[in-house]
Scaffold this motif. Structure first.
Motif, PDB file in Angstrom:
ATOM      1  N   UNK A  33      20.595  12.859  12.855  1.00  0.00           N
ATOM      2  CA  UNK A  33      19.573  11.895  12.466  1.00  0.00           C
ATOM      3  C   UNK A  33      19.055  11.203  13.724  1.00  0.00           C
ATOM      4  N   UNK A  34      17.744  11.111  13.862  1.00  0.00           N
ATOM      5  CA  UNK A  34      17.168  10.424  15.020  1.00  0.00           C
ATOM      6  C   UNK A  34      17.491   8.936  14.957  1.00  0.00           C
ATOM      7  N   UNK A  35      17.938   8.382  16.063  1.00  0.00           N
ATOM      8  CA  UNK A  35      18.269   6.954  16.113  1.00  0.00           C
ATOM      9  C   UNK A  35      17.067   6.082  15.785  1.00  0.00           C
ATOM     10  N   UNK A  36      15.874   6.616  16.047  1.00  0.00           N
ATOM     11  CA  UNK A  36      14.662   5.839  15.810  1.00  0.00           C
ATOM     12  C   UNK A  36      14.327   5.706  14.322  1.00  0.00           C
ATOM     13  N   UNK A  37      15.030   6.472  13.482  1.00  0.00           N
ATOM     14  CA  UNK A  37      14.748   6.418  12.034  1.00  0.00           C
ATOM     15  C   UNK A  37      15.891   5.713  11.304  1.00  0.00           C
ATOM     16  N   UNK A  38      15.540   4.693  10.565  1.00  0.00           N
ATOM     17  CA  UNK A  38      16.509   4.000   9.710  1.00  0.00           C
ATOM     18  C   UNK A  38      15.762   3.542   8.467  1.00  0.00           C
ATOM     19  N   UNK A  39      15.611   4.472   7.539  1.00  0.00           N
ATOM     20  CA  UNK A  39      14.844   4.178   6.336  1.00  0.00           C
ATOM     21  C   UNK A  39      15.579   4.729   5.123  1.00  0.00           C
ATOM     22  N   UNK A  40      15.029   4.488   3.965  1.00  0.00           N
ATOM     23  CA  UNK A  40      15.702   4.866   2.720  1.00  0.00           C
ATOM     24  C   UNK A  40      15.930   6.372   2.627  1.00  0.00           C
ATOM     25  N   UNK A  41      14.971   7.142   3.073  1.00  0.00           N
ATOM     26  CA  UNK A  41      15.126   8.596   2.995  1.00  0.00           C
ATOM     27  C   UNK A  41      16.280   9.064   3.865  1.00  0.00           C
ATOM     28  N   UNK A  42      16.385   8.522   5.090  1.00  0.00           N
ATOM     29  CA  UNK A  42      17.477   8.906   5.979  1.00  0.00           C
ATOM     30  C   UNK A  42      18.817   8.443   5.423  1.00  0.00           C
ATOM     31  N   UNK A  43      18.844   7.252   4.817  1.00  0.00           N
ATOM     32  CA  UNK A  43      20.089   6.762   4.216  1.00  0.00           C
ATOM     33  C   UNK A  43      20.533   7.693   3.095  1.00  0.00           C
ATOM     34  N   UNK A  44      19.565   8.224   2.338  1.00  0.00           N
ATOM     35  CA  UNK A  44      19.900   9.164   1.276  1.00  0.00           C
ATOM     36  C   UNK A  44      20.502  10.448   1.815  1.00  0.00           C
ATOM     37  N   UNK A  45      19.957  10.948   2.920  1.00  0.00           N
ATOM     38  CA  UNK A  45      20.494  12.170   3.531  1.00  0.00           C
ATOM     39  C   UNK A  45      21.899  11.923   4.068  1.00  0.00           C
ATOM     40  N   UNK A  46      22.100  10.791   4.690  1.00  0.00           N
ATOM     41  CA  UNK A  46      23.432  10.452   5.195  1.00  0.00           C
ATOM     42  C   UNK A  46      24.437  10.382   4.047  1.00  0.00           C
ATOM     43  N   UNK A  47      24.031   9.790   2.928  1.00  0.00           N
ATOM     44  CA  UNK A  47      24.923   9.687   1.769  1.00  0.00           C
ATOM     45  C   UNK A  47      25.278  11.074   1.228  1.00  0.00           C
ATOM     46  N   UNK A  48      24.286  11.970   1.163  1.00  0.00           N
ATOM     47  CA  UNK A  48      24.558  13.330   0.704  1.00  0.00           C
ATOM     48  C   UNK A  48      25.536  14.043   1.640  1.00  0.00           C
ATOM     49  N   UNK A  49      25.317  13.882   2.939  1.00  0.00           N
ATOM     50  CA  UNK A  49      26.171  14.546   3.915  1.00  0.00           C
ATOM     51  C   UNK A  49      27.606  14.019   3.835  1.00  0.00           C
ATOM     52  N   UNK A  50      27.757  12.721   3.744  1.00  0.00           N
ATOM     53  CA  UNK A  50      29.107  12.152   3.686  1.00  0.00           C
ATOM     54  C   UNK A  50      29.822  12.529   2.395  1.00  0.00           C
ATOM     55  N   UNK A  51      29.076  12.594   1.296  1.00  0.00           N
ATOM     56  CA  UNK A  51      29.680  13.008   0.030  1.00  0.00           C
ATOM     57  C   UNK A  51      30.188  14.443   0.104  1.00  0.00           C
ATOM     58  N   UNK A  52      29.531  15.272   0.926  1.00  0.00           N
ATOM     59  CA  UNK A  52      29.941  16.668   1.102  1.00  0.00           C
ATOM     60  C   UNK A  52      30.882  16.839   2.290  1.00  0.00           C
TER      61      UNK A  52
END
Length: 265
Positions: A33-52
């Motif tokens: 994830x680019x450090x410059x991005x911190x938005x709802x869409x990126x948070x959703x991707x992070x949540x999916x990745x951590x769940x997996x």
């Protein structure tokens, strides 16, 4: 982390990465994830990745640019193993499980952007599966996957060795094989497409190959009213597929015929 040599495929863009994490999370090794991005869409991707239980790394956007040169990643990349695609020998069994299959056949689409856009249109139209020739076509690369906006992860894609032979098998299975050709006599809008349907679209510039044309039940043209002679294959794909969507919707809303009792004289 697994050996890098086992992970040879990059996925770029929020839609494609999210779809991969939902459809094939066990194949994904790492998400950047680019450090410059911190938005709802990126948070959703992070949540999916951590769940997996997939590793997530934050890196400068410039690092992602170096990893995927020339690819519009929009601040997110994922690395995964090559996913095993649908097998040609399972195609007819797959069709046999469908009541009214809607199939897209792409005959030699060379541009990965066009391939991805065709898959996106197909998934949006409710296509059950896509068939492509094994050779002389664009690969399902990171560029194609990104253009597909996640559709490449959700649609079964069958690679076949002999496209004309496969089209004949589709006809034997009860499908109408309808090819799109600029020189066809029949217009796309002359009558509703028959069902079940396999739409066949040709590659950029050359269109349908001769053996492919000969294997079609009917050829139709998209009527052109301006000076433009033809449409991009992904646009043409969307128009043809949504003729089937429209016809299906009309059939569902059509009033059923009422059986009247016989008249007694």
């Amino acid at each position: 982390m697994a050996d890098d040599s086992a992970f040879a495929e990059l996925i770029a863009g929020p839609h494609a990465v999210s779809a991969a994490l939902k459809a094939h999370p066990d194949t994904v090794d790492c998400v950047w994830i680019a450090k410059e991005r911190s938005d709802e869409r990126m948070h959703g991707i992070v949540a999916l990745a951590r769940a997996a239980h997939v590793l997530v790394r934050q890196s400068p956007r410039t690092a992602l640019d170096r990893m995927a040169p020339g690819l519009a990643h929009q601040g997110v990349l994922a690395r995964r193993r090559h996913v095993e695609r649908a097998r040609e020998e399972d195609l007819m069994a797959h069709l046999g499980r469908l009541a009214q299959p809607l199939v897209l056949v792409l005959d030699g689409v060379q541009d990965p952007h066009n391939l991805g856009a065709c898959l996106r249109s197909a998934e949006g139209a409710g296509v059950d599966l896509v068939i492509v020739p094994r050779h002389a076509r664009a690969p399902l690369s990171a560029v194609a996957s990104r253009a597909a906006c996640g559709a490449a992860e959700r649609l079964p894609l069958y690679e076949v060795a002999n496209l004309a032979r496969t089209l004949r098998a589709l006809k034997e299975a009860g499908l109408w094989v309808v090819g799109a050709a600029a020189d066809a006599q029949t217009s796309l809008h002359d009558s509703p497409p028959p069902t079940p349907t396999a739409w066949v679209l040709g590659g950029e510039g050359s269109g349908l190959r001769r053996l492919t044309r000969e294997a079609c039940d009917v050829l139709v043209r998209i009527p052109m009213h301006g000076h433009t002679e033809s449409l991009n294959v992904s646009v043409a794909t969307g128009l043809c597929l949504y003729e089937s969507v429209r016809a299906r919707a009309a059939a569902k809303t059509r009033s059923p015929e009422i059986a009247l009792p016989p008249i007694n004289h």
